[in-house]
Design an enzyme around this catalytic site. Structure first.
Site, PDB file in Angstrom:
ATOM      1  N   HIS A   5       6.444  20.827   6.230  1.00 18.72           N
ATOM      2  CA  HIS A   5       6.653  19.411   5.858  1.00 18.72           C
ATOM      3  C   HIS A   5       6.830  18.552   7.116  1.00 18.72           C
ATOM      4  CE1 HIS A   5       8.047  16.810   2.240  1.00 18.72           C
ATOM      5  NE2 HIS A   5       7.490  16.043   3.167  1.00 18.72           N
TER       6      HIS A   5
ATOM      7  N   GLU B 122      11.604  23.601  -0.907  1.00 17.11           N
ATOM      8  CA  GLU B 122      11.645  23.497   0.554  1.00 17.11           C
ATOM      9  C   GLU B 122      13.098  23.542   1.021  1.00 17.11           C
ATOM     10  OE1 GLU B 122       9.542  19.842   1.304  1.00 17.11           O
ATOM     11  OE2 GLU B 122       7.611  20.741   0.835  1.00 17.11           O
TER      12      GLU B 122
ATOM     13  N   ARG C 185      -2.088   4.262   0.044  1.00 17.92           N
ATOM     14  CA  ARG C 185      -2.138   3.998   1.497  1.00 17.92           C
ATOM     15  C   ARG C 185      -2.654   5.206   2.271  1.00 17.92           C
ATOM     16  NH1 ARG C 185       2.711   1.935  -0.658  1.00 17.92           N
ATOM     17  NH2 ARG C 185       2.800  -0.339  -0.552  1.00 17.92           N
TER      18      ARG C 185
HETATM   19  N1  NAD Z   1       4.019  15.292   3.845  1.00 10.93           N
HETATM   20  C1  NAD Z   1       4.644  14.197   4.220  1.00 10.93           C
HETATM   21  O1  NAD Z   1       5.342  14.195   5.227  1.00 10.93           O
HETATM   22  C2  NAD Z   1       4.496  12.929   3.420  1.00 10.93           C
HETATM   23  C3  NAD Z   1       4.730  11.698   4.058  1.00 10.93           C
HETATM   24  C4  NAD Z   1       4.589  10.527   3.303  1.00 10.93           C
HETATM   25  C5  NAD Z   1       4.237  10.592   1.967  1.00 10.93           C
HETATM   26  N2  NAD Z   1       4.042  11.805   1.395  1.00 10.93           N
HETATM   27  C6  NAD Z   1       3.630  11.883  -0.019  1.00 10.93           C
HETATM   28  O2  NAD Z   1       2.405  11.174  -0.151  1.00 10.93           O
HETATM   29  C7  NAD Z   1       2.435  10.454  -1.368  1.00 10.93           C
HETATM   30  C8  NAD Z   1       1.481   9.269  -1.280  1.00 10.93           C
HETATM   31  O3  NAD Z   1       1.948   8.340  -0.324  1.00 10.93           O
HETATM   32  P1  NAD Z   1       1.255   6.891  -0.189  1.00 10.93           P
HETATM   33  O4  NAD Z   1       1.974   6.189   0.899  1.00 10.93           O
HETATM   34  O5  NAD Z   1      -0.209   7.022  -0.113  1.00 10.93           O
HETATM   35  O6  NAD Z   1       1.681   6.269  -1.600  1.00 10.93           O
HETATM   36  P2  NAD Z   1       0.957   5.093  -2.388  1.00 10.93           P
HETATM   37  O7  NAD Z   1       1.930   4.664  -3.431  1.00 10.93           O
HETATM   38  O8  NAD Z   1       0.441   4.082  -1.433  1.00 10.93           O
HETATM   39  O9  NAD Z   1      -0.289   5.808  -3.072  1.00 10.93           O
HETATM   40  C9  NAD Z   1      -0.180   6.712  -4.139  1.00 10.93           C
HETATM   41  C10 NAD Z   1      -1.431   6.532  -4.986  1.00 10.93           C
HETATM   42  O10 NAD Z   1      -1.494   7.564  -5.960  1.00 10.93           O
HETATM   43  C11 NAD Z   1      -2.014   6.979  -7.159  1.00 10.93           C
HETATM   44  N3  NAD Z   1      -1.683   7.825  -8.303  1.00 10.93           N
HETATM   45  C12 NAD Z   1      -0.575   7.844  -9.077  1.00 10.93           C
HETATM   46  N4  NAD Z   1      -0.696   8.776 -10.035  1.00 10.93           N
HETATM   47  C13 NAD Z   1      -1.910   9.355  -9.875  1.00 10.93           C
HETATM   48  C14 NAD Z   1      -2.625  10.375 -10.562  1.00 10.93           C
HETATM   49  N5  NAD Z   1      -2.098  10.987 -11.634  1.00 10.93           N
HETATM   50  N6  NAD Z   1      -3.852  10.723 -10.111  1.00 10.93           N
HETATM   51  C15 NAD Z   1      -4.401  10.109  -9.046  1.00 10.93           C
HETATM   52  N7  NAD Z   1      -3.776   9.111  -8.358  1.00 10.93           N
HETATM   53  C16 NAD Z   1      -2.549   8.757  -8.775  1.00 10.93           C
HETATM   54  C17 NAD Z   1      -1.365   5.608  -7.206  1.00 10.93           C
HETATM   55  O11 NAD Z   1      -2.093   4.753  -8.067  1.00 10.93           O
HETATM   56  C18 NAD Z   1      -1.463   5.190  -5.744  1.00 10.93           C
HETATM   57  O12 NAD Z   1      -2.692   4.544  -5.475  1.00 10.93           O
HETATM   58  C19 NAD Z   1       3.914  10.082  -1.551  1.00 10.93           C
HETATM   59  O13 NAD Z   1       4.226   9.883  -2.921  1.00 10.93           O
HETATM   60  C20 NAD Z   1       4.633  11.271  -0.986  1.00 10.93           C
HETATM   61  O14 NAD Z   1       4.905  12.191  -2.015  1.00 10.93           O
HETATM   62  C21 NAD Z   1       4.154  12.965   2.071  1.00 10.93           C
HETATM   63  O1  DGY Z   2       7.667  11.101   1.421  1.00  9.41           O
HETATM   64  C1  DGY Z   2       7.874  11.113   2.638  1.00  9.41           C
HETATM   65  O2  DGY Z   2       8.097  10.075   3.279  1.00  9.41           O
HETATM   66  C2  DGY Z   2       7.830  12.423   3.396  1.00  9.41           C
HETATM   67  O3  DGY Z   2       7.508  13.465   2.568  1.00  9.41           O
HETATM   68  C3  DGY Z   2       9.065  12.740   4.151  1.00  9.41           C
HETATM   69  O4  DGY Z   2      10.148  12.862   3.335  1.00  9.41           O
END
Ligand code: NAD
Ligand code: DGY
Length: 322
Positions: free
Chosen positions: A286, A267, A158
């Site tokens: 973060h 963190e 996403r």
């Molecule tokens: N910094 C923040 O505040 C924050 C907020 C939300 C999410 N996140 C992080 O972002 C990540 C992604 O979120 P999302 O909503 O896009 O999740 P998502 O599940 O929609 O997308 C993750 C994608 O990564 C792919 N993937 C899995 N293993 C992989 C690999 N080895 N190499 C390449 N691609 C791979 C999956 O197939 C999937 O398409 C979360 O897991 C979370 O850790 C961080």
């Molecule tokens: O994965 C998430 O939703 C963000 O990193 C906040 O915790």
């Protein structure tokens, strides 16, 4: 009524949201934060535990016989031992989608800062450098245009897709690497490549895959060595995806041009985290998920996750598949 314990509610709701939706669903106890040795006594009578970053390890889960459900107050659920929960029939859910736009927006806040050094220029002006300047314009560092540059996205879920769309609006080419488990779907304007090719061809590498045992230190010295000297690395996903010692060395040695990270391996970070003393590394604490709009959605979806679990129709389950 079920007992619901929130272990670390403060970052989701530092006071500008309200918990009443959750409070309608059971006997709710909310802790701002919970230390490792406080988890078991606090959650002992709970059927439902909600946690954002307080880890639920094998040892902890096994010591909570009443536990039926763990609701992660986040998208990333790497802090949960999902296998142990599965063995014990405990449902684990996460909150997908709530921060997709906010995270992709921060990717570009970080990237634009690397390209334009807005903060540094503004600071220089406020310190009097423009007033003293003999020219109408001056720059403190090389400025970079994104159009026609290539961004490589590791993970095209996403957030990766939203980032791709914004990148395309800037006129960038988009490369992507997926989990490699099946044939990747066609995504308009995105070229799927292998990881090594992505590292070599990208002007900007941005991480959007989850943290798992397979992705820990995915970005290591060997892979950084493949990057262009002029390239930037951006991490808004999870800190342990990067070998921080290797990144600090690469930045300090001019091996790549810069990095910007919203997440670190621990963190809050230890004072000796090598990236803290690396000048061409922008670090935010973060915050990608933490816009008010995203936190409001997070609260709403987390409450509806609990409601669905209580109704016997749990959604957003992350540990009972396969
Ligand atoms: N910094 C923040 O505040 C924050 C907020 C939300 C999410 N996140 C992080 O972002 C990540 C992604 O979120 P999302 O909503 O896009 O999740 P998502 O599940 O929609 O997308 C993750 C994608 O990564 C792919 N993937 C899995 N293993 C992989 C690999 N080895 N190499 C390449 N691609 C791979 C999956 O197939 C999937 O398409 C979360 O897991 C979370 O850790 C961080
Ligand atoms: O994965 C998430 O939703 C963000 O990193 C906040 O915790």
């Amino acid at each position: 009524m079920l007992n619901i314990v929130v272990l670390d509610g403060y970052t989701l709701n530092p006071g500008d949201l309200d918990w009443t939706g959750l409070e309608r669903l059971g006997n709710v106890t909310i802790y701002d934060r919970t230390k490792a040795d406080e988890i078991i006594p606090r959650a002992a009578d709970a059927q439902i535990v909600l946690t954002n970053k307080t880890p639920m390890t094998r040892e902890t889960i096994s010591a909570l016989p009443n536990l039926q459900y763990i609701g992660v107050l986040a998208t990333g659920y790497n802090i949960i031992d999902t296998e142990t929960a599965k063995e014990r029939g405990i449902i684990v859910t996460n909150v997908p989608t709530y921060s997709t736009q906010s995270v992709a927006q921060l990717v570009f806040a970080l990237l634009l800062e690397l390209c334009h050094h807005v903060g540094r220029h503004s600071d220089a002006v406020h310190e009097g450098e423009w007033t003293r300047s003999i020219d109408f314009s001056f720059t403190k560092a090389p400025l970079i245009e994104l159009a026609d540059k290539t961004i490589g996205l590791i993970g095209l879920g996403r957030i990766g897709r939203q980032t791709a769309q914004i990148a395309q609006a800037f006129g960038m080419r988009v490369l992507a690497v997926g989990s490699g488990r099946r044939n990747p779907p066609e995504v308009a304007g995105v070229e799927w490549v292998e990881l090594e090719e992505l590292m070599e061809r990208s002007d900007v590498v941005s991480l959007h895959c989850p943290l798992t045992p397979d992705t820990e230190k995915l970005i290591n010295a060997e892979r950084i060595a493949l990057m262009k000297k002029s390239a930037f690395l951006i991490n808004t996903s999870r800190g342990p995806l990067i070998d921080e010692q290797a990144l600090a060395k690469a930045l300090n040695g001019g091996r790549i041009a810069g990095a910007a990270v919203d997440v670190l391996s621990t963190e809050p970070p230890a004072a000796d985290n090598p990236l803290l003393s690396t000048s061409n590394c922008i670090i935010t604490p973060h915050i990608a998920w933490a816009t008010k709009e995203a936190r409001e959605r997070l609260m709403e979806i987390a409450v509806s996750n609990v409601q669905n679990f209580i109704n016997g129709k749990a959604v957003n389950i992350v540990n009972l598949r396969k």
